[in-house]
Design an enzyme around this catalytic site. Structure first.
Site, short mmCIF file in Angstrom:
data_model
loop_
_atom_site.label_atom_id
_atom_site.label_comp_id
_atom_site.label_asym_id
_atom_site.label_seq_id
_atom_site.Cartn_x
_atom_site.Cartn_y
_atom_site.Cartn_z
N CYS A 1 36.32 -44.81 19.40
CA CYS A 1 35.43 -44.90 20.57
C CYS A 1 35.88 -46.10 21.39
O CYS A 1 36.98 -46.61 21.18
CB CYS A 1 33.97 -44.96 20.15
SG CYS A 1 33.52 -46.41 19.16
N ARG B 1 29.67 -45.86 17.87
CA ARG B 1 29.88 -44.47 17.46
C ARG B 1 30.92 -44.30 16.35
O ARG B 1 30.65 -43.65 15.33
CB ARG B 1 30.29 -43.62 18.67
CG ARG B 1 29.20 -43.46 19.69
CD ARG B 1 29.73 -42.95 21.02
NE ARG B 1 30.56 -43.95 21.69
CZ ARG B 1 31.21 -43.77 22.83
NH1 ARG B 1 31.14 -42.60 23.43
NH2 ARG B 1 31.91 -44.73 23.37
N ASP C 1 27.67 -42.51 24.71
CA ASP C 1 27.73 -43.91 24.32
C ASP C 1 26.31 -44.47 24.23
O ASP C 1 25.61 -44.53 25.25
CB ASP C 1 28.54 -44.68 25.38
CG ASP C 1 28.75 -46.12 25.00
OD1 ASP C 1 28.14 -46.57 24.01
OD2 ASP C 1 29.55 -46.79 25.69
#
Ligand code: 4NP
Length: 149
Positions: free
Chosen positions: A3, A9, A117
């Site tokens: 990420c 994440r 996100d």
């Protein structure tokens, strides 16, 4: 698992997939497309949501993705299109490019193609991210375990 910051994440994706596959057969790691959080623990909200579902990710530290990762890993799962483009830009050849996949593309039932996100989101955002990663990692783990039979 890749990420942007490697604190929200991808640490969850790493922890979740590790919890589902045999670690003697598969090496799973995560990285960020940026070095913003190099050396940092995962975000406290990711640590908390993982803990809620019985997964400890406090052994992880953020690191930036490096070209050598193309040699070490067979599959590079990215969370969103921006990550995809950033990693593709580092690829040296077609073989590298073929390794890069949007993680949610493994879940044919997913209505969305990108893992949002949650960095600027609430705790609820982290819960949603955990659930979508848990669902897709279950599918990935079945594929990996089958391939290893
Ligand atoms: P991640 O979330 O890419 O899921 O780790 C983010 C973490 C930090 C930042 C952006 C996204 N940041 O800009 O510092």
């Amino acid at each position: 698992m890749v990420c942007l910051g490697n604190i929200c994440r991808s640490p969850l994706a790493e922890g979740i997939l590790k919890s589902k596959v045999n670690s003697t057969h598969f090496f799973i790691d995560s990285a960020g497309t940026s070095n913003f959080h190099d050396g940092d623990l995962p975000d406290s909200r990711s640590i908390l949501i993982a803990k809620k579902y019985g997964i400890d990710i406090t052994n992880q530290r953020s690191r930036p993705f490096k070209k050598n990762d193309f040699d070490v890993f067979d599959i590079i799962y990215v969370m969103d299109q921006s990550n995809y483009q950033n990693i593709i830009n580092l690829a040296r050849d077609e073989k590298d490019k073929k390794k890069v996949k949007l993680i949610l593309s493994e879940n044919a039932a997913s209505k969305i193609s990108e893992v949002p996100d949650p960095y600027y989101d609430s705790e609820r955002g982290f819960d949603q991210v955990f659930k979508m990663l848990d669902e897709v990692c279950e599918i990935i783990s079945i594929k990996l375990n089958d391939a290893n039979k």
